[in-house]
Design an enzyme around this catalytic site. Sequence first.
Site, PDB file in Angstrom:
ATOM      1  N   LYS A 189      54.381  -5.414  55.478  1.00 30.55           N
ATOM      2  CA  LYS A 189      53.327  -5.650  54.501  1.00 30.55           C
ATOM      3  C   LYS A 189      53.259  -7.150  54.234  1.00 30.55           C
ATOM      4  O   LYS A 189      54.307  -7.802  54.097  1.00 30.55           O
ATOM      5  CB  LYS A 189      53.625  -4.895  53.200  1.00 30.55           C
ATOM      6  N   LYS A 295      44.422   8.024  59.474  1.00 30.79           N
ATOM      7  CA  LYS A 295      45.121   8.755  58.421  1.00 30.79           C
ATOM      8  C   LYS A 295      44.277   9.968  58.083  1.00 30.79           C
ATOM      9  O   LYS A 295      43.107   9.821  57.687  1.00 30.79           O
ATOM     10  CB  LYS A 295      45.260   7.905  57.147  1.00 30.79           C
TER      11      LYS A 295
HETATM   12 MG    MG Z   1      47.393   0.056  56.118  1.00 29.49          MG
END
Ligand code: MG
Length: 402
Positions: A189, A295
């Site tokens: 991240k 997703k």
């Molecule tokens: Mg992502």
Amino acid sequence: MRRRASDLSGLPQPMATVEGFELVRVRLPLARAWASGAGSFSHRDSLLVRALLRAPAGEAEGWGECPALPAPSYSDEYTEEAVRVSERFLVPALLGGKLSSARQVASALFHVKGHPMAKTAFEAAVIDAELRAEGVSMASYLARASELALPPATAVPAGVTVGLASQLGELLDEVEGYVVQGYRSFKLKISPALGPPPPVALGAVRERWPEVVLAADANGAYEGLSPEEVASQLSGLDDLGLACIEQPLGEDDLVGHARLARLIKTPVCLDEALGSHGLVEAALELGACSVVNVKAGRLGGYLAAVRVHDLCTRKQVALRLGGMVETGIARAANVALGSLAGFNLPGDLSATGRFFEEDLAGPLMLQPDGTVPVPAGAGSGVEVDRAAIDRAACWRRFFRAG
Ligand code: MG
């Protein structure tokens, strides 16, 4: 007679009836507090859905998980709202009709706009129940739902998404822990405002572990900067051989991502921006990304995710399976989805123990070659730990049809 999970022959449409749903809200402590450009939390507040099914092969139950985060920080969905919309709209819509197959869930919920993650939990629960009744694995079910007619993989590359760390040493220690466990793929991240500068963080990981698959995910944290400004901040990543950089700009900024993709060497991947099959088509048409993060929760279900997989595979676009810090219930279903032939980059698929001291379903085991075997048993193929769910439950409600 129960079918073998490995049986890939065509199945008759099951004549089943969904008899009820239980909503269970759980609160699970994370093994390590989570931080990303999409917020931070130390407990996973999640909505689970249990579907009860009466099928010719007998009664069965299945579990689904809503991947919405505790706060509206990844998208506008969040757990508390998912509970409300489920109680008020999704459960009545599904139990009011005569639901006999998971393939009917999306159309039964079509009139409820938005809330793709909550909808996904219901579809996943009905798929799991249906397949447990039939003795079919979710991987073979999703492979048959695909128009590409390709057999699913028996194992998927594992990958760890590493949250934002405030210090470089802390980040390297965390990655080292995963390397020791056997992980070979990492997505870090990143944020322009938090933690070490991304070229420094990724450069240090690349220098220490030159052989691992490495990617970055900004969760839209560069929104507000021009593509040219972002390119100059991230040009230091160009020579690190990253698999991709995910969602640097805002979720509606397809044009900005297309401009950025022309300015940097690292392939651009989109996540938050791709909320539907149509948006994936638009992004590919514009050249906004060359990698697609899939997703199920963002797309409104596992069957919708299969359609996006098929589109991208036909267009030879690289695919990676994304995660949302889910329990083993959703991660097992994600492993099944990630076994489809078009997924050619390691995704956010980690083994049991990655996120929680006590998970709710499993096991998903990391093998010495850095892969996780795809569960071959019926449904999602993992054991759901009812006692662990009971311990984590902070609210539950059962709804029966009729
Ligand atoms: Mg992502």
